[in-house]
Motif scaffolding. Structure first.
Motif, short mmCIF file in Angstrom:
data_model
loop_
_atom_site.label_atom_id
_atom_site.label_comp_id
_atom_site.label_asym_id
_atom_site.label_seq_id
_atom_site.Cartn_x
_atom_site.Cartn_y
_atom_site.Cartn_z
N LYS A 11 0.84 -1.19 0.00
CA LYS A 11 0.00 0.00 0.00
C LYS A 11 0.88 1.25 0.00
CE LYS A 11 -3.74 2.28 2.44
NZ LYS A 11 -4.58 2.31 3.61
N ASN A 12 0.63 2.14 -0.95
CA ASN A 12 1.42 3.37 -1.11
C ASN A 12 2.91 3.10 -1.28
OD1 ASN A 12 -0.88 5.06 -0.82
ND2 ASN A 12 -0.75 4.79 1.40
N ASN A 13 3.24 1.96 -1.84
CA ASN A 13 4.62 1.54 -2.07
C ASN A 13 5.43 1.44 -0.79
OD1 ASN A 13 5.62 0.78 -4.68
ND2 ASN A 13 4.95 2.77 -5.41
N GLU A 14 4.76 1.15 0.33
CA GLU A 14 5.46 1.16 1.61
C GLU A 14 6.57 0.13 1.70
OE1 GLU A 14 2.52 -1.46 4.48
OE2 GLU A 14 2.18 0.68 4.34
N LYS A 15 6.42 -1.03 1.06
CA LYS A 15 7.50 -2.04 1.11
C LYS A 15 8.75 -1.52 0.43
CE LYS A 15 4.45 -6.06 1.26
NZ LYS A 15 4.02 -7.28 0.57
#
Length: 87
Positions: A11-15
Motif C-alpha cells: 500500500k502506497n509503495n510502503e514495502k
C-alpha cells in the motif's frame, strides 16, 4: 531503480520505500520506465513514489522509452506542460 512501470509494492509503495529507507542512500538513480505510457491517464502510483522519495533523498532521474512516450505530444515532441504537471 528502473522499469517499475507504475507498479506498487505494498500500500502506497510502503514495502519499497521501507527498503530504501533502511539503506538511507545518498542518491537514488531512477533509470527510466518509472511510468507506464500505456496507462498514461493513471500514473499516480509512480508520481506519489517520486514525490515521497524526493522529499527525503536526492534523485537522479533519467527517462526511458515509456517516459519519452508519456511526456511527448502526438508529434513526438517533448511536452513541457505534461512533464511539469507530473513533477
Amino acid at each position: 531503480m528502473t522499469d517499475l512501470h507504475n507498479s506498487s509494492f505494498g500500500k502506497n509503495n510502503e514495502k519499497l520505500i521501507n527498503d530504501i529507507d533502511a539503506i538511507s542512500p545518498e542518491y537514488i538513480l531512477m533509470a527510466g520506465d518509472i511510468v507506464n505510457n500505456y496507462s498514461a491517464t493513471n500514473n499516480q502510483v509512480a508520481k506519489e513514489l517520486v514525490d515521497n522519495l524526493h522529499s527525503k533523498y536526492n534523485i537522479i532521474y533519467s527517462d526511458g522509452n515509456h517516459e519519452q512516450a508519456f511526456f511527448c505530444d502526438e508529434t513526438l515532441e517533448f511536452d513541457e506542460k505534461k512533464f511539469a504537471s507530473f513533477f
